[in-house]
Design a protein around this motif. Structure first.
Motif, PDB file in Angstrom:
ATOM      1  N   LEU A 196       6.853   8.017   9.924  1.00 20.70           N
ATOM      2  CA  LEU A 196       6.972   7.518  11.296  1.00 20.70           C
ATOM      3  C   LEU A 196       8.428   7.240  11.689  1.00 20.70           C
ATOM      4  N   ARG A 197       9.217   6.717  10.743  1.00 25.08           N
ATOM      5  CA  ARG A 197      10.598   6.348  11.078  1.00 25.08           C
ATOM      6  C   ARG A 197      11.512   7.577  11.154  1.00 25.08           C
ATOM      7  N   ASN A 198      11.019   8.728  10.706  1.00 20.98           N
ATOM      8  CA  ASN A 198      11.856   9.924  10.624  1.00 20.98           C
ATOM      9  C   ASN A 198      11.169  11.109  11.302  1.00 20.98           C
ATOM     10  N   TYR A 199      10.896  10.963  12.600  1.00 22.50           N
ATOM     11  CA  TYR A 199      10.287  11.994  13.462  1.00 22.50           C
ATOM     12  C   TYR A 199       8.915  12.464  12.993  1.00 22.50           C
ATOM     13  N   GLY A 200       8.258  11.672  12.162  1.00 18.42           N
ATOM     14  CA  GLY A 200       6.929  12.068  11.693  1.00 18.42           C
ATOM     15  C   GLY A 200       6.941  13.169  10.650  1.00 18.42           C
ATOM     16  N   GLN A 201       8.111  13.377  10.023  1.00 15.34           N
ATOM     17  CA  GLN A 201       8.221  14.476   9.040  1.00 15.34           C
ATOM     18  C   GLN A 201       7.697  14.078   7.670  1.00 15.34           C
ATOM     19  N   SER A 202       6.891  14.957   7.062  1.00 12.91           N
ATOM     20  CA  SER A 202       6.522  14.751   5.662  1.00 12.91           C
ATOM     21  C   SER A 202       7.595  15.388   4.778  1.00 12.91           C
ATOM     22  N   ARG A 203       8.110  16.523   5.203  1.00 12.72           N
ATOM     23  CA  ARG A 203       9.346  17.091   4.652  1.00 12.72           C
ATOM     24  C   ARG A 203      10.051  17.801   5.791  1.00 12.72           C
ATOM     25  N   ARG A 204      11.263  18.186   5.560  1.00  8.59           N
ATOM     26  CA  ARG A 204      12.076  18.710   6.650  1.00  8.59           C
ATOM     27  C   ARG A 204      11.366  19.809   7.438  1.00  8.59           C
ATOM     28  N   TYR A 205      11.314  19.606   8.762  1.00 10.40           N
ATOM     29  CA  TYR A 205      10.719  20.544   9.725  1.00 10.40           C
ATOM     30  C   TYR A 205       9.196  20.584   9.694  1.00 10.40           C
ATOM     31  N   TYR A 206       8.564  19.754   8.899  1.00 11.49           N
ATOM     32  CA  TYR A 206       7.098  19.657   8.891  1.00 11.49           C
ATOM     33  C   TYR A 206       6.691  18.299   9.457  1.00 11.49           C
ATOM     34  N   HIS A 207       6.260  18.303  10.715  1.00  9.20           N
ATOM     35  CA  HIS A 207       5.953  17.053  11.417  1.00  9.20           C
ATOM     36  C   HIS A 207       4.447  16.832  11.404  1.00  9.20           C
ATOM     37  N   ASP A 208       3.972  16.024  10.477  1.00 10.05           N
ATOM     38  CA  ASP A 208       2.533  15.815  10.292  1.00 10.05           C
ATOM     39  C   ASP A 208       1.954  14.844  11.305  1.00 10.05           C
ATOM     40  N   SER A 267       0.830  -1.208   0.000  1.00 13.88           N
ATOM     41  CA  SER A 267       0.000   0.000   0.000  1.00 13.88           C
ATOM     42  C   SER A 267       0.869   1.265   0.000  1.00 13.88           C
ATOM     43  N   GLN A 268       0.603   2.122  -0.968  1.00 14.93           N
ATOM     44  CA  GLN A 268       1.330   3.398  -1.089  1.00 14.93           C
ATOM     45  C   GLN A 268       1.085   4.268   0.144  1.00 14.93           C
ATOM     46  N   THR A 269      -0.167   4.314   0.615  1.00 13.42           N
ATOM     47  CA  THR A 269      -0.520   5.122   1.790  1.00 13.42           C
ATOM     48  C   THR A 269       0.238   4.634   3.019  1.00 13.42           C
ATOM     49  N   ASN A 270       0.230   3.303   3.216  1.00 13.27           N
ATOM     50  CA  ASN A 270       0.952   2.740   4.360  1.00 13.27           C
ATOM     51  C   ASN A 270       2.444   3.069   4.280  1.00 13.27           C
ATOM     52  N   PHE A 271       2.994   2.961   3.085  1.00 12.54           N
ATOM     53  CA  PHE A 271       4.416   3.233   2.899  1.00 12.54           C
ATOM     54  C   PHE A 271       4.739   4.681   3.270  1.00 12.54           C
ATOM     55  N   GLU A 272       3.900   5.600   2.818  1.00 11.57           N
ATOM     56  CA  GLU A 272       4.140   7.011   3.124  1.00 11.57           C
ATOM     57  C   GLU A 272       4.091   7.268   4.633  1.00 11.57           C
ATOM     58  N   ARG A 273       3.160   6.594   5.314  1.00  9.97           N
ATOM     59  CA  ARG A 273       3.091   6.722   6.775  1.00  9.97           C
ATOM     60  C   ARG A 273       4.358   6.177   7.426  1.00  9.97           C
ATOM     61  N   LEU A 274       4.811   5.036   6.925  1.00 10.57           N
ATOM     62  CA  LEU A 274       5.998   4.405   7.508  1.00 10.57           C
ATOM     63  C   LEU A 274       7.226   5.299   7.399  1.00 10.57           C
ATOM     64  N   ILE A 275       7.429   5.905   6.233  1.00 11.31           N
ATOM     65  CA  ILE A 275       8.637   6.716   6.074  1.00 11.31           C
ATOM     66  C   ILE A 275       8.568   8.022   6.863  1.00 11.31           C
TER      67      ILE A 275
END
Ligand SMILES: *Cc1c(COP(=O)(O)O)cnc(C)c1O
Length: 389
Positions: A211-223, A201-209
């Motif tokens: 979650l493993r990196n401080y919850g960041q979607s991009r640098r300094y943005y913690h979703d 699942s693409q959605t699950n994968f995006e969540r995983l990456i």
């Protein structure tokens, strides 16, 4: 001749050039976290599993944790699992705040008894973790059927089963997530801690990456709320360098297993060779009544064996708060007293395997002769059994 349980130095010596090159390349690159080596490994491992996505992470424990977190499993949720596993499976559940609920095991496979699974489901149950222990795959068809019926997530613990298959499909690709460990002694092992999660699942994968990196979607943005669980570049490069050999190593494990099974079939309960699944023998585990005596005898003769695992999770001090007591999981508890893991690693020689078989054969011959002597003295002094034995 000594027979160690495992030997991690041999791998390095055999493929020294590849590993040295991989490490030096990373050291010179100046890029140590979330770089090209990780991407390469994730791609290679996804290809190997024939799965859409792989996210590297720091350990097998955190692979399970991250998958649970991606499903938003947390406090007030129950997770169905077995107590006959490496305790980290259970630690990962605890890390989310959820409660492990233990299902007993099948006495032959030592895997989750899927016939009991449905009766363990509660209104709080949110996920099932089938553990592919020793390198065998749980009866996933039944697990997936029950999960679909009750709307539960399925996270496969594939820490011991990299390369195993079920009806031709790689373990770790059947449920919502597969959680892998690359602890050094696993079938695919790093030179340190490492793990990965697979998903289609693409959605699950995006969540995983995230979650493993401080919850960041991009640098300094913690979703979302995340942790730090990254697979570093050196370990990723080492893992990628090992990928070409994994099938060959698993094939050798199977050969060793067949040799053990042929040699021991009249002496011990040997692992069953399941029809639908391809066992990758992370561990070769026999079952015998006189386990402790046999282990001591083998140790005296230079053969190192281990027990996976001597104390089931439900009887561990850390989990006493769950309220389980002796007798609650009868098969799990009986098996823990009977199992013995024999030496198993791809570089084990046929000679070493034969020595293990011979030594076990000697143990039973010796035991038979001493057992026959004792009652003959007590019960019937005139019998000739003792002298024959
Ligand atoms: C090794 C193992 C783990 C934990 O993996 P780590 O990489 O050591 O955190 C979890 N489950 C099982 C069944 C294991 O064998």
């Amino acid at each position: 001749m000594q027979v160690p349980f495992g030997d991690l130095k041999i791998h390095y010596q055999t493929y020294k050039h590849e590993f040295d090159q991989a490490c030096l390349r990373v050291l010179a690159s100046g890029h140590f976290i979330l770089g090209p080596e990780l991407e390469t490994f994730e791609q290679k491992f996804a290809q190997f599993l024939k799965v859409q996505h792989v996210a590297g992470c720091a350990s097998g424990t955190e692979a399970i944790y991250l998958a649970l977190a991606a499903c938003e499993v947390g406090q007030n949720d129950d997770v169905l699992v077995v107590a006959h596993t490496a305790v980290p499976t259970i630690s990962a559940i605890s890390m989310t705040g959820a409660k492990p609920v233990f299902v007993d095991i099948d006495p032959i496979t030592c895997l989750m008894d899927v016939a009991q699974l449905e009766s363990c489901i509660t209104p709080q149950t949110k996920a099932i973790i089938p553990v592919h222990l020793y390198g065998q795959v749980v009866d996933m068809e039944s697990v997936l059927k029950i999960a679909a019926k009750h709307n539960l997530f399925v996270i496969e613990d594939v820490a011991q089963a990299t390369g195993a298959t079920y009806r031709g499909a790689p373990a770790g690709t059947l449920g919502d997530f597969g959680a892998f460990s690359f602890y050094p002694s696993k079938n695919l092992g790093a030179f340190g801690d490492a793990g990965a999660i697979s998903t289609n699942s693409q959605t699950n994968f995006e969540r995983l990456i995230m979650l493993r990196n401080y919850g960041q979607s991009r640098r300094y943005y913690h979703d979302i709320i995340g942790i730090n669980s990254r697979l570093d570049e050196i370990q990723a490069a080492i893992l990628a360098a090992q990928m070409p050999f994994i099938e060959e190593w698993n094939k050798r494990r199977l050969e060793i297993a067949k040799r053990y099974t042929t040699g021991l079939k009249d002496l011990a309960q040997t692992p069953n060779m399941p029809g639908l699944t391809e066992h990758v023998y992370h561990l070769y585990v026999i079952q015998v009544d006189e386990r402790d005596e046999l282990q001591a005898y083998l140790a005296e003769h230079g053969i190192q064996c281990l027990i996976h695992y001597p104390i089931p999770a439900h009887l561990q001090k850390a989990y006493s708060y769950l309220g389980y007591k002796v007798g609650d999981l009868p098969v799990t508890e009986r098996i823990a007293k009977r199992i013995l893991s024999l030496p198993m690693f791809p570089e084990l020689t046929d000679k070493q395997v034969d020595l293990v078989i011979e030594t076990i054969t000697d143990f039973y011959a010796l035991r038979k002769s001493t057992q026959l002597q004792v009652p003959s003295k007590v019960v019937s002094p005139h019998t000739t059994v003792a002298s024959k034995a």
